[in-house]
Design a protein around this motif. Structure first.
Motif, PDB file in Angstrom:
ATOM      1  N   VAL A 210     -23.245 -17.147  83.472  1.00  0.00           N
ATOM      2  CA  VAL A 210     -22.075 -16.350  84.090  1.00  0.00           C
ATOM      3  C   VAL A 210     -21.307 -15.471  83.011  1.00  0.00           C
ATOM      4  CG1 VAL A 210     -19.721 -16.735  84.885  1.00  0.00           C
ATOM      5  CG2 VAL A 210     -21.429 -17.910  85.787  1.00  0.00           C
ATOM      6  N   ILE A 211     -21.119 -15.918  81.910  1.00  0.00           N
ATOM      7  CA  ILE A 211     -20.515 -15.094  80.779  1.00  0.00           C
ATOM      8  C   ILE A 211     -21.270 -13.992  80.498  1.00  0.00           C
ATOM      9  CG2 ILE A 211     -19.769 -15.470  78.344  1.00  0.00           C
ATOM     10  CD1 ILE A 211     -18.987 -18.200  78.852  1.00  0.00           C
ATOM     11  N   VAL A 212     -22.679 -14.022  80.293  1.00  0.00           N
ATOM     12  CA  VAL A 212     -23.579 -13.265  79.901  1.00  0.00           C
ATOM     13  C   VAL A 212     -23.965 -11.975  80.976  1.00  0.00           C
ATOM     14  CG1 VAL A 212     -25.944 -12.753  79.000  1.00  0.00           C
ATOM     15  CG2 VAL A 212     -24.711 -14.578  78.344  1.00  0.00           C
TER      16      VAL A 212
ATOM     17  N   ALA B 271     -17.170  -9.822  74.023  1.00  0.00           N
ATOM     18  CA  ALA B 271     -15.839  -9.875  73.513  1.00  0.00           C
ATOM     19  C   ALA B 271     -15.303 -11.268  73.384  1.00  0.00           C
ATOM     20  CB  ALA B 271     -14.804  -9.452  74.833  1.00  0.00           C
ATOM     21  N   ALA B 272     -16.170 -12.009  72.924  1.00  0.00           N
ATOM     22  CA  ALA B 272     -16.214 -13.488  72.829  1.00  0.00           C
ATOM     23  C   ALA B 272     -14.911 -13.593  71.598  1.00  0.00           C
ATOM     24  CB  ALA B 272     -17.364 -14.265  72.273  1.00  0.00           C
TER      25      ALA B 272
ATOM     26  N   GLY C 230     -13.305 -20.845  74.527  1.00  0.00           N
ATOM     27  CA  GLY C 230     -14.248 -20.816  75.591  1.00  0.00           C
ATOM     28  C   GLY C 230     -13.733 -20.875  77.093  1.00  0.00           C
ATOM     29  N   ILE C 231     -12.544 -21.492  77.087  1.00  0.00           N
ATOM     30  CA  ILE C 231     -11.922 -21.727  78.450  1.00  0.00           C
ATOM     31  C   ILE C 231     -11.539 -20.229  78.904  1.00  0.00           C
ATOM     32  CG2 ILE C 231     -10.061 -22.656  79.905  1.00  0.00           C
ATOM     33  CD1 ILE C 231      -9.982 -24.971  78.020  1.00  0.00           C
ATOM     34  N   ALA C 232     -11.047 -19.527  77.974  1.00  0.00           N
ATOM     35  CA  ALA C 232     -10.366 -18.417  78.480  1.00  0.00           C
ATOM     36  C   ALA C 232     -11.589 -17.288  78.795  1.00  0.00           C
ATOM     37  CB  ALA C 232      -9.424 -17.620  77.215  1.00  0.00           C
ATOM     38  N   LEU C 233     -12.547 -17.237  77.845  1.00  0.00           N
ATOM     39  CA  LEU C 233     -14.049 -16.564  78.175  1.00  0.00           C
ATOM     40  C   LEU C 233     -14.395 -16.858  79.371  1.00  0.00           C
ATOM     41  CD1 LEU C 233     -15.665 -14.468  76.957  1.00  0.00           C
ATOM     42  CD2 LEU C 233     -16.892 -16.146  75.803  1.00  0.00           C
ATOM     43  N   THR C 234     -14.565 -18.080  79.836  1.00  0.00           N
ATOM     44  CA  THR C 234     -15.013 -18.471  81.116  1.00  0.00           C
ATOM     45  C   THR C 234     -14.286 -18.107  82.249  1.00  0.00           C
ATOM     46  OG1 THR C 234     -16.193 -20.468  80.025  1.00  0.00           O
ATOM     47  CG2 THR C 234     -15.923 -20.538  82.376  1.00  0.00           C
TER      48      THR C 234
ATOM     49  N   ALA D 151     -13.341 -14.630  86.972  1.00  0.00           N
ATOM     50  CA  ALA D 151     -12.398 -13.599  87.532  1.00  0.00           C
ATOM     51  C   ALA D 151     -13.020 -12.173  87.761  1.00  0.00           C
ATOM     52  CB  ALA D 151     -11.050 -13.479  86.561  1.00  0.00           C
ATOM     53  N   THR D 152     -14.028 -11.922  87.069  1.00  0.00           N
ATOM     54  CA  THR D 152     -14.610 -10.568  87.488  1.00  0.00           C
ATOM     55  C   THR D 152     -14.905 -10.501  88.947  1.00  0.00           C
ATOM     56  OG1 THR D 152     -16.790 -11.275  86.778  1.00  0.00           O
ATOM     57  CG2 THR D 152     -15.190 -10.028  85.175  1.00  0.00           C
TER      58      THR D 152
END
Length: 251
Positions: free
Chosen positions: A100-102, A109-110, A114-118, A123-124
């Motif tokens: 999902v992140i990739v 932009a890591a 981790g929680i905010a990144l996920t 949200a995208t």
């Protein structure tokens, strides 16, 4: 909560289906590129092992405390059940999160959160999903607190005896550390947790080494029983009855 999380991940991956090949390519490139092999592979492996052990508790002996409470005449069967945990936690949930992140492109932009990144990655596709994700994170954290408090209570009562007083003292200490840990820097908490996990894993792995013959013997006995071919010293007195509920050893 795990089902909702995976369903949301599938929705995000479905919306970015065309980016999946590039995502896998980015993962393999980052893992096997010259830069990674030259300088970062060892550090990445260490960090990965640290987070994996924290995620699925494999090898540190804590999950065995919970599994030991099951009522079964064949302990090996619970061992097979326990082996599903690392697969679900690490192979399924963590892989889905990474994809999902990739695929959403947020990995570049890591910033270490981790929680905010996920949350930003989910949200995208679903702007409202971070709210559900926040609830899921709280539930994951709460369930983790409950399970680890039980592990600690079993260790505490083993050392100091089981009574209402000793249990009350432990619960007060545990609740105090929950407050302290919540107020501390996340890096300090994870570093302390990693140190304690290593302290647990080291003696546990030594114990597993000495118990390996016992585990192998019990597993072979169970597999022989499943195949209806009991062997060993008690084989003559054992017969296997198959019914709709499964295999039942009758002695």
């Amino acid at each position: 909560m795990c089902g909702i999380y995976l369903l949301g991940a599938l929705v995000v991956l479905g919306a970015n289906l065309g980016n999946l090949p590039e995502a896998f390519a980015a993962i393999f490139e980052g893992a096997f590129s010259g830069t990674a092999v030259a300088g970062g592979v060892v550090g990445a492996m260490i960090q990965g092992i640290r987070r994996a052990a924290f995620s699925n508790e494999a090898g540190i002996g804590s999950a065995a405390i919970a599994h030991s409470t099951v009522k079964t005449s064949i302990p090996v069967t619970e061992g097979f059940v326990a082996s599903l945990e690392p697969f679900i936690d690490t192979v399924v949930v963590c892989t889905m999160t990474a994809l999902v992140i990739v695929v959403t492109g947020n990995y570049s932009a890591a910033d270490g959160d981790g929680i905010a990144l996920t949350s930003d990655s989910f949200a995208t596709v679903m702007s409202w999903f971070p709210i559900i994700l926040s609830v899921a994170v709280v539930l994951f954290a709460f369930s983790t607190m409950i399970s680890w408090s039980y592990y600690g209570l079993k260790a505490w009562t083993y050392l100091f005896g089981r009574s209402k007083t000793t249990e009350l003292v432990y619960k007060m200490i545990f609740c105090a550390f929950v407050v302290i840990g919540s107020a501390m820097n996340l890096a300090a908490v994870t570093d302390f947790s990693d140190a304690m996990i290593f302290a647990m894993a080291f003696p546990n792995m030594i114990g597993l080494y000495f118990l390996a013959p016992v585990v192998k013997r019990e597993m072979n006995r169970f597999l022989d029983m499943v195949n209806n071919k009991p062997q060993g010293p008690d084989a003559p007195s054992m017969r296997v009855v198959r019914d709709e509920a499964g295999v039942k050893p009758m002695v």
